[in-house]
Design a protein around this motif. Sequence first.
Motif, PDB file in Angstrom:
ATOM      1  N   TRP A  67       0.818  -1.223   0.000  1.00  0.00           N
ATOM      2  CA  TRP A  67       0.000   0.000   0.000  1.00  0.00           C
ATOM      3  C   TRP A  67       0.844   1.263   0.000  1.00  0.00           C
ATOM      4  CZ3 TRP A  67      -4.758  -0.515  -1.458  1.00  0.00           C
ATOM      5  CH2 TRP A  67      -5.467  -1.682  -1.168  1.00  0.00           C
ATOM      6  N   ASN A  68       2.082   1.174   0.471  1.00  0.00           N
ATOM      7  CA  ASN A  68       2.964   2.345   0.433  1.00  0.00           C
ATOM      8  C   ASN A  68       3.417   2.638  -0.991  1.00  0.00           C
ATOM      9  OD1 ASN A  68       2.960   2.815   3.253  1.00  0.00           O
ATOM     10  ND2 ASN A  68       4.472   1.174   3.544  1.00  0.00           N
ATOM     11  N   ASN A 190      -6.160   3.314   2.423  1.00  0.00           N
ATOM     12  CA  ASN A 190      -5.492   2.444   1.463  1.00  0.00           C
ATOM     13  C   ASN A 190      -6.320   2.255   0.199  1.00  0.00           C
ATOM     14  OD1 ASN A 190      -3.129   1.955   2.904  1.00  0.00           O
ATOM     15  ND2 ASN A 190      -3.981   0.199   3.986  1.00  0.00           N
ATOM     16  N   LYS A 193      -6.673   4.599  -2.788  1.00  0.00           N
ATOM     17  CA  LYS A 193      -5.656   4.604  -3.836  1.00  0.00           C
ATOM     18  C   LYS A 193      -6.094   3.783  -5.047  1.00  0.00           C
ATOM     19  CE  LYS A 193      -1.877   5.077  -0.485  1.00  0.00           C
ATOM     20  NZ  LYS A 193      -0.659   4.459   0.088  1.00  0.00           N
TER      21      LYS A 193
END
Length: 482
Positions: A67-68, A190, A193
Amino acid sequence: MSSFHSIVSRRDFMKALGLAGAGVGTTAAVAPVFRDLDEVISTSAESDYANPWWVKEVDQPTTEIDWNKLQRFQKGSYNNFTAHLTTEEVKAIQAKTKQEAIARMTSSSKPGQTLRDNAIKMGGWAGVRYRMTLPNLTKDLVEGWNTVPTPEMLGVPKWQGTPEEASNMITQALRFFGASSVSFAEINENTRKMIWAQMPQGTYPDIIFEEAPKPSFNSVSNKVIIPDTGIYAVVHTVRQSLDTSSRVGYLSDGAAGQAYDNCDIAQWRLQAFLKVLGYFSVSQNIQGNGPIVGWGVMSGLGEQGRLAHLITPGWGPMIRQSTMNIVNLPVAPKKPIDFGARKFCITCKKCADLCPSGALSKETELTWDIVKPYDSVKPNLFNNPGLNNWPFDHFKCNRYWNESDTYCGVCQAVCVFSKDDASSVHEIVKATLAKTTMLNSFFVNMDKGFGYGLKPEDTIEEWWTNSFPVNGIHYDNDAYYN
């Protein structure tokens, strides 16, 4: 089915899988107790619209996500064909394809690509393509139709209920509107995105999350505003005709178009339904509000397969598509699921082996990398980093579409999970591979041995004389209705 009771070895087979009696290891804790395979087959789901017992909910999707690393994709920059070639190359390909298509349709020389086959393709796609040309489409998708009344206009208070009641209500409504399966997902830091940074149509307006009472489209600033709190994802699929899709060419294109159209119609109906109840629904064209497979995965409608499609427990990838609508009616999110599909893809590779464009990876191992640049191809225009996956080369896929004058669909049709469940053995196989990977290679070879997949070329035109059910779909084999 009564003959199954007389075959003692089938009980032994179940014992080996840990599905009978006390079970084996951890399997016994999650699997129901069956005396024989009759009960396996007859117990396809625990309740209305529930998944079969061999589908388990998991906290994290079977597709690993960083997720980063994952960021909102600039959909307005998406391009899987023209941006990778010169103008002259594009024109040459399209001119050659057109000339060859005219020759085939004139002579009726290639099964699946005759004039009347092309008429089925155009008819299947007509509705959704027409709606994509409407001048106020972006505004209508975001804000809804002015012709649909609100509770205030009707002189009544808006509908109220618990998230569970809302989920059940929407599921029932969408099933009535034409959806095959329905689920829900949370929109959080999250998963936000997974919503496009731009709408994939018209002037490609930016999608901005900010404090606002309702969604809106401003044509002057070219922005779509979506409230940044109190929003949820409603996701649905629509089945696609397996019989028609396995006749690759214009007929299979027609099946895809028909299913896309039915998805589109269902979401428009959902938007009107919710507006009358006092809530909004942000819809989208067939490219979705975000990666369609991803929302199917996060809402628990299926797993992402090697073929870059959603594989569902009931119909495999033979669906269009994981249509996601952003709503402000609180619903009860579902968890991702695991029924062994992704693990099966590691072994199988059937779709990649038969892909005519070479767009699907044949690698066994997953990778965090996107497609590597080659020639003039710029993978960053069609791949979004952040997934541990088999990279999908959108350019090769789309180039084949342009060269063959079809939308292909081979990967969907040949997938081992693409079955109409006409035979009870398919349910046995799915229950087995959901619990163990030991027989995966055997099931792949068995699928090939029985000849499942594409129709032989000399039988494609039999479509015009064979009798088949409405929409070409065996609705009696509905995974969520018994």
